[in-house]
Each structure stands twice: as structure tokens, then as C-alpha cells.
Design a protein around this motif. Structure first.
Motif, PDB file in Angstrom:
ATOM      1  N   VAL A 258      14.826  88.908 -13.897  1.00  0.00           N
ATOM      2  CA  VAL A 258      13.750  87.961 -13.581  1.00  0.00           C
ATOM      3  C   VAL A 258      13.100  88.348 -12.257  1.00  0.00           C
ATOM      4  N   ASP A 259      13.899  88.726 -11.289  1.00  0.00           N
ATOM      5  CA  ASP A 259      13.355  89.152  -9.994  1.00  0.00           C
ATOM      6  C   ASP A 259      12.406  90.342 -10.171  1.00  0.00           C
ATOM      7  N   GLN A 260      12.788  91.287 -11.024  1.00  0.00           N
ATOM      8  CA  GLN A 260      11.931  92.457 -11.245  1.00  0.00           C
ATOM      9  C   GLN A 260      10.670  92.090 -12.007  1.00  0.00           C
ATOM     10  N   MET A 261      10.793  91.194 -12.993  1.00  0.00           N
ATOM     11  CA  MET A 261       9.614  90.747 -13.735  1.00  0.00           C
ATOM     12  C   MET A 261       8.585  90.137 -12.789  1.00  0.00           C
ATOM     13  N   MET A 262       9.057  89.371 -11.793  1.00  0.00           N
ATOM     14  CA  MET A 262       8.160  88.611 -10.938  1.00  0.00           C
ATOM     15  C   MET A 262       7.788  89.355  -9.655  1.00  0.00           C
ATOM     16  N   ALA A 263       8.306  90.570  -9.484  1.00  0.00           N
ATOM     17  CA  ALA A 263       7.963  91.386  -8.311  1.00  0.00           C
ATOM     18  C   ALA A 263       6.802  92.318  -8.650  1.00  0.00           C
ATOM     19  N   LYS A 264       6.085  92.764  -7.647  1.00  0.00           N
ATOM     20  CA  LYS A 264       4.949  93.653  -7.867  1.00  0.00           C
ATOM     21  C   LYS A 264       5.434  95.025  -8.324  1.00  0.00           C
ATOM     22  N   GLN A 265       5.029  95.403  -9.529  1.00  0.00           N
ATOM     23  CA  GLN A 265       5.392  96.700 -10.103  1.00  0.00           C
ATOM     24  C   GLN A 265       4.186  97.619 -10.258  1.00  0.00           C
ATOM     25  N   SER A 266       2.986  97.042 -10.178  1.00  0.00           N
ATOM     26  CA  SER A 266       1.749  97.831 -10.281  1.00  0.00           C
ATOM     27  C   SER A 266       0.707  97.268  -9.337  1.00  0.00           C
ATOM     28  N   GLY A 269      -5.466  96.844  -8.003  1.00  0.00           N
ATOM     29  CA  GLY A 269      -6.730  97.056  -7.306  1.00  0.00           C
ATOM     30  C   GLY A 269      -7.493  95.754  -7.171  1.00  0.00           C
ATOM     31  N   SER A 270      -8.769  95.779  -7.505  1.00  0.00           N
ATOM     32  CA  SER A 270      -9.604  94.581  -7.414  1.00  0.00           C
ATOM     33  C   SER A 270      -9.352  93.627  -8.568  1.00  0.00           C
ATOM     34  N   PHE A 271      -8.552  94.055  -9.533  1.00  0.00           N
ATOM     35  CA  PHE A 271      -8.284  93.263 -10.730  1.00  0.00           C
ATOM     36  C   PHE A 271      -6.995  92.464 -10.510  1.00  0.00           C
ATOM     37  N   GLY A 272      -7.058  91.443  -9.660  1.00  0.00           N
ATOM     38  CA  GLY A 272      -5.899  90.606  -9.429  1.00  0.00           C
ATOM     39  C   GLY A 272      -5.106  91.004  -8.190  1.00  0.00           C
ATOM     40  N   TYR A 273      -3.905  90.461  -8.088  1.00  0.00           N
ATOM     41  CA  TYR A 273      -3.078  90.604  -6.894  1.00  0.00           C
ATOM     42  C   TYR A 273      -1.799  91.384  -7.169  1.00  0.00           C
ATOM     43  N   GLY A 274      -1.776  92.089  -8.260  1.00  0.00           N
ATOM     44  CA  GLY A 274      -0.617  92.878  -8.620  1.00  0.00           C
ATOM     45  C   GLY A 274       0.000  92.399  -9.924  1.00  0.00           C
ATOM     46  N   TYR A 275       0.765  93.290 -10.525  1.00  0.00           N
ATOM     47  CA  TYR A 275       1.357  93.010 -11.830  1.00  0.00           C
ATOM     48  C   TYR A 275       2.839  93.355 -11.778  1.00  0.00           C
ATOM     49  N   GLY A 276       3.655  92.490 -12.350  1.00  0.00           N
ATOM     50  CA  GLY A 276       5.088  92.733 -12.432  1.00  0.00           C
ATOM     51  C   GLY A 276       5.438  93.389 -13.757  1.00  0.00           C
ATOM     52  N   TYR A 277       6.523  92.972 -14.341  1.00  0.00           N
ATOM     53  CA  TYR A 277       6.857  93.392 -15.691  1.00  0.00           C
ATOM     54  C   TYR A 277       6.372  92.317 -16.655  1.00  0.00           C
ATOM     55  N   MET A 279       4.065  90.133 -16.139  1.00  0.00           N
ATOM     56  CA  MET A 279       3.687  88.912 -15.443  1.00  0.00           C
ATOM     57  C   MET A 279       2.680  89.262 -14.359  1.00  0.00           C
ATOM     58  N   TRP A 280       1.830  88.283 -14.027  1.00  0.00           N
ATOM     59  CA  TRP A 280       0.811  88.479 -13.001  1.00  0.00           C
ATOM     60  C   TRP A 280       1.234  87.838 -11.694  1.00  0.00           C
ATOM     61  N   TYR A 284      -1.896  82.769  -4.527  1.00  0.00           N
ATOM     62  CA  TYR A 284      -1.021  81.905  -3.724  1.00  0.00           C
ATOM     63  C   TYR A 284       0.265  82.681  -3.436  1.00  0.00           C
ATOM     64  N   PRO A 285       0.660  82.818  -2.185  1.00  0.00           N
ATOM     65  CA  PRO A 285       1.806  83.671  -1.837  1.00  0.00           C
ATOM     66  C   PRO A 285       3.080  83.290  -2.585  1.00  0.00           C
ATOM     67  N   GLY A 286       3.679  84.285  -3.236  1.00  0.00           N
ATOM     68  CA  GLY A 286       4.935  84.091  -3.930  1.00  0.00           C
ATOM     69  C   GLY A 286       4.822  83.545  -5.334  1.00  0.00           C
ATOM     70  N   ALA A 287       3.642  83.062  -5.723  1.00  0.00           N
ATOM     71  CA  ALA A 287       3.467  82.493  -7.061  1.00  0.00           C
ATOM     72  C   ALA A 287       3.209  83.606  -8.072  1.00  0.00           C
ATOM     73  N   VAL A 288       3.676  83.405  -9.283  1.00  0.00           N
ATOM     74  CA  VAL A 288       3.427  84.319 -10.396  1.00  0.00           C
ATOM     75  C   VAL A 288       3.005  83.487 -11.594  1.00  0.00           C
ATOM     76  N   ARG A 289       2.472  84.177 -12.598  1.00  0.00           N
ATOM     77  CA  ARG A 289       2.024  83.396 -13.747  1.00  0.00           C
ATOM     78  C   ARG A 289       2.231  84.121 -15.058  1.00  0.00           C
ATOM     79  N   ILE A 290       2.480  83.328 -16.074  1.00  0.00           N
ATOM     80  CA  ILE A 290       2.384  83.720 -17.471  1.00  0.00           C
ATOM     81  C   ILE A 290       0.937  83.438 -17.849  1.00  0.00           C
ATOM     82  N   ASP A 291       0.243  84.401 -18.442  1.00  0.00           N
ATOM     83  CA  ASP A 291      -1.218  84.340 -18.499  1.00  0.00           C
ATOM     84  C   ASP A 291      -1.714  84.754 -19.876  1.00  0.00           C
TER      85      ASP A 291
END
Length: 503
Positions: A258-266, A269-277, A279-280, A284-291
Motif C-alpha cells: 500500500v505504501d508503494q501504491m501511494m508513493a510517487k513512482q512516476s 510533468g504538467s499532467f498532475g502531481y505524480g503517479y504511484g502504482y 494511483m494518483w 493536497y500534500p500527502g493525499a492520493v486518489r482513486i480516479d
């Protein structure tokens, strides 16, 4: 009499089975104030979401400390209705991959090509040979997305592997087919579809059984889209991730995964704030989303111990909805101490049950109604498969009988200044055109309708497919034997004109 009794008990058993399977009210409920959240901030969020232009809100759930503190299902929607959640499905795939890795069935470094020896192109490039499971998870496969491939081919794995592959791991390209290939890999290594695997490993323990997933022409859960689920079950899944894989004291999903899913893996660029496994990461700092497309969200906010679920159909940038959460709700959550209940909570209680999507405006009757009642209106070619329509006009109710080119026939009900609901055995309109779409999704589908006559020769209908996502605005203009139908889908900004004639 015997037949009537049989029909009665059959209907009763059907209603009972629906009630049992509808998984609502299972999460603990609390008041906002008991969990340290002011009701006024919740109301501000709900009112702002309902007021958004080009948006139909279908559900909103706010959870804190694992408890539901507020929820709305604007009429004609209801908590028991399932909803297609588009790319929210990807996060379910991400969870399944982590489970397979934890069981030593799979590794992040495994080469994708090794799973499909009989579906590879004749010549395998070094880039294809080097593509890994991790590249699919963080959307850096090196394959440029081809969103039309699934619409024209049935051999999706072969179609994907035939694409030109640039150097994997170098560039983020969001692609539902990457999730589909992961779904196929999980099925290969577990011997079961992703949905069945998740049922066994996670969903049974969480009592998430009222869930379906579309199946591809190759017999594989579609991965990047196709999950069909109630809002509360989506909230449960998001809460599981917020809890780092723990549910009722049991570790269902490895915390490290879960930690890896919600951590920045990619880096997106200008398309969002980073992507996990799958998950986006959020602004908002520390927040992630199912999208998911058209505004399906489960926002996970660890520092506030909160989950916010939104299902809707929107044509505006989803960042607008998220900003309302960040700016209207979260700043008011400043601690864990219970707050005093007051007038705002009473107002919130009333509002939660009073939200309603707008009904059609106009008059209840027209002098033309009698002229066209019962007449068969034959339509020109159209994407909905509607061959002909017939109208019945009753006291503050319109019944539209649809005859499809497939031979299916059903009635849609429309109320005046109210929503009238009915069920149909046909499939609703759908923004996804993939081959085999709806395979794995069971009906019936429920439609809520509203009507009015804006003018004596114009009939306007609104149809919400309330256990899907689609809504149709139908405007009929009557002129002698000619009938012009203008259709506006809520997932498209375009209006389509269908010519019809009275026989």
C-alpha cells in the motif's frame, strides 16, 4: 389464484435478494461533530458540488476515522445503486498485483513478454523484451496509448504487444491497456480473474460481494475500466488503503505494498502531481486518489484520517471538485476533539435528504399530445439502436415505448416535476465502445425520467440511468408527420439530431 400467489412469492424473494445484496449502511455512521468536523464545512462542500455547472452529482460520502459522517445521493439516485467507475478500476488491479507479489507469484522485475509467448510479434525488439511489470504499474511501458484498439480488435494482448515500444521507464503515458495487460498477467499467475482473486483475498472479509467487472473478448477482466460497484463499497476499499491494508484488525493487503501504491513512482510533468502504482498523487500534500473518468473519485487524506468518495458525470475539469474538498472541507478539520452539535448539524440533516437533480421545466400538457399519442415514430439510424418510439400521455406522466433494432422493447416513464423510475432489460448508453462492452455486467438497469413541454410543439425528456452513469436529454420537435429528436448525452458536449417520421 395459485399463479397469483406464485408471482407474489417470486416477487417477494426477488426483492429480498436485492435488499440482501445491496451493501449499504455497513460502515459505522457518526455525526461530523463527533469526529471533529464542523457540519457547516460539510454543507459548504455538498452545496458547492451540487452547484457545479455541467455536472450531475450521483453520490458523495465523507468518512473520518473510518466512520461515515455525511452522505448524499441526490434524487433520483440512491445508495443501493451500483455505478460504473471507469479508471477507478486500475487501483483494484494495483491491489491484485501486490497480492500476487506477496505470494511470490510475481515480481516487479518480471518481463511482460515472458507471460505471453504465443502472442508476441515475430520480431521482438529489445525495448519490448525489457518491459517489466513495474513499467505497466507506473505507466512507463514505452507504448503510446491507442484508445481505439480495443474498439476494433478482439485480440487485445496481441494488439498491445505489436505496438512500437520506446525505451520503457523513461516517459509517463497513461494507458488503460497497461492495466489490462496487468489483469491478464494476474490471471495467468493465479489461474483466476482479478475480480475472483480479489474476492477470495480481500472482498469476502470486507463483505464486498455486490460488485462486477467487465470481461474482455479474451475472457479477462478489463483492468483499466469496467468495475461496477456501490459507493459504499468503493469507500470501504479506499478506507482499506488508508488503513495500510488492515480491515477489522486483519492485514488483508501488505502494508509495504500500500505504501508503494501511494508513493510517487512516476513523474507526470504538467499532467498532475505524480503517479504511484495505479494511483494518483494529489495537489493536497500527502493525499492520493482513486480516479475514474467523468469524475469518479475516492480521495484518501492520511493527515486528516479521511476518505471522500464522489460519483458523478461531469464535463468540467475534475480538479475543480478536488479543490472544493481541499478548500471548503479540509481547512475546517483542525483536530480530533469532538465538537458541539448545533444548528448546522440539523440543517445538514435536512439537506442530505433534500438534494435533488433538476427536473425538466415547462408545462405539463400540450394540445399536440392527443395528436401524437399512440403513433409509431420511426427513427433514422442512430447510435442507441432505437428503431421506433411510441408515446402515451397520461395525467402528469409520459410513457415512451422504445423498440430497438435488436427486437428489444421496453417502456421509459417520465414524471412532471418529479422523477418516475422503471427498470429495463436493455443496456444503457455508454461512453466506452470497446468490443464486448457490458460483458460481465448484469442488469436490470433502472431509469428515472422527468418531462415537460417547453412549448406546445416541443417535448423535453430527461432520462437518468441511475445504476450506471448515463443521462440523456431528449428534445422532440413535432411538425406534422415529421419529428426531430435532439439527443444530448451527459458524457458528451455534442448534441445529435435524429430525424423521425410518423407512420
Amino acid at each position: 389464484m395459485k399463479n397469483k400467489l406464485t408471482l407474489f412469492f417470486f416477487t417477494l424473494s426477488l426483492l429480498t435478494s436485492v435488499t440482501v445484496s445491496a451493501q449499504i449502511g455497513e460502515l459505522e455512521r457518526s455525526t461530523p461533530e463527533a469526529e471533529g468536523v464542523p457540519s457547516g464545512a460539510v454543507m459548504a462542500l455538498m452545496d458547492s458540488l451540487i452547484g457545479l455547472p455541467q455536472t450531475d452529482i450521483h453520490s458523495v460520502m465523507v468518512l473520518r476515522h473510518g466512520k461515515v459522517i455525511a452522505e448524499i445521493y441526490p434524487e433520483p439516485f440512491a445508495p443501493e445503486y451500483r455505478h460504473t467507475v471507469f479508471s477507478c478500476s486500475k487501483t483494484f488491479v494495483g491491489a491484485a498485483v501486490g497480492l500476487a507479489i506477496s505470494e511470490n507469484r510475481l515480481r516487479l522485475t518480471d518481463r511482460v513478454a515472458s507471460f505471453f509467448p504465443d502472442q508476441l510479434p515475430d520480431s521482438i525488439s529489445a525495448n519490448l523484451a525489457g518491459m517489466t511489470v513495474r513499467n505497466l504499474l507506473n505507466m512507463t511501458s514505452g507504448i503510446a496509448p491507442d484508445w481505439n484498439m480495443r474498439n476494433v480488435r478482439t485480440d487485445w494482448i496481441r494488439g498491445y504487444l505489436e505496438k512500437t515500444v520506446k525505451a520503457p521507464g523513461e516517459h509517463f503515458d497513461y494507458d488503460s491497456m497497461s492495466s489490462y495487460i496487468l489483469s491478464a498477467i494476474v490471471q495467468k499467475v493465479t489461474g483466476m480473474k482479478v475480480l475472483d482473486y480479489l474476492r477470495m483475498k480481500i472482498f469476502e472479509s470486507m463483505h464486498i460481494t455486490d460488485i462486477s467487472w467487465e470481461v474482455s473478448p479474451e475472457g479477462i477482466n478489463t483492468g483499466g475500466w469496467g468495475v461496477y460497484v456501490q459507493s459504499e463499497s468503493l469507500a470501504k476499499f479506499a478506507q482499506l488503503l488508508l488503513n495500510r491494508g488492515v480491515w477489522n484488525g486483519k492485514q488483508l493487503l501488505p502494508a509495504w505494498w500500500v505504501d508503494q501504491m501511494m508513493a510517487k513512482q512516476s513523474d507526470t510533468g504538467s499532467f498532475g502531481y505524480g503517479y504511484g502504482y495505479h494511483m494518483w498523487l494529489c495537489e493536497y500534500p500527502g493525499a492520493v486518489r482513486i480516479d475514474g473518468a467523468l469524475g469518479q473519485y475516492a480521495l484518501i487524506v492520511p493527515d486528516k484520517d479521511m476518505v471522500i468518495v464522489i460519483t458523478e458525470c461531469t464535463l468540467i475539469d475534475g480538479a475543480t471538485q478536488r479543490r472544493l474538498v481541499w478548500n471548503r472541507l479540509l481547512p475546517a478539520v483542525t483536530g480530533d476533539q469532538p465538537l458541539t452539535l448545533g444548528k448546522d448539524y440539523k440543517r445538514l440533516q435536512k439537506k442530505q435528504s433534500a438534494y435533488c437533480l433538476p427536473v425538466v421545466q415547462g408545462k405539463a400538457n400540450s394540445s399536440l399530445a392527443r395528436e401524437y399519442a399512440g403513433k409509431n415514430i420511426v427513427l433514422g439510424p442512430n447510435k442507441f439502436g432505437w428503431q421506433s418510439l411510441t408515446f402515451q400521455f397520461k395525467q402528469k406522466e409520459v410513457i415512451m415505448t422504445v423498440m430497438e433494432t435488436s427486437g428489444a422493447q421496453y417502456d421509459l416513464l417520465f414524471g412532471y416535476k418529479q422523477w418516475k423510475k422503471t427498470s429495463i432489460d436493455a443496456y444503457p448508453p455508454y461512453s466506452v465502445d470497446a468490443k464486448g462492452r457490458f460483458n460481465g455486467i448484469e442488469g436490470p438497469f433502472y431509469v428515472a425520467g422527468s418531462y415537460a413541454w417547453p412549448s406546445s410543439s416541443t417535448l423535453e425528456l430527461k432520462a437518468h440511468y441511475v445504476n450506471w452513469i448515463t443521462a440523456l436529454n431528449l428534445t422532440f420537435r413535432f411538425e406534422g408527420e415529421q419529428v426531430q429528436l435532439t439527443v444530448k448525452e451527459n458524457y458528451s458536449s455534442e448534441a445529435k439530431i435524429i430525424e423521425g417520421r410518423v407512420l
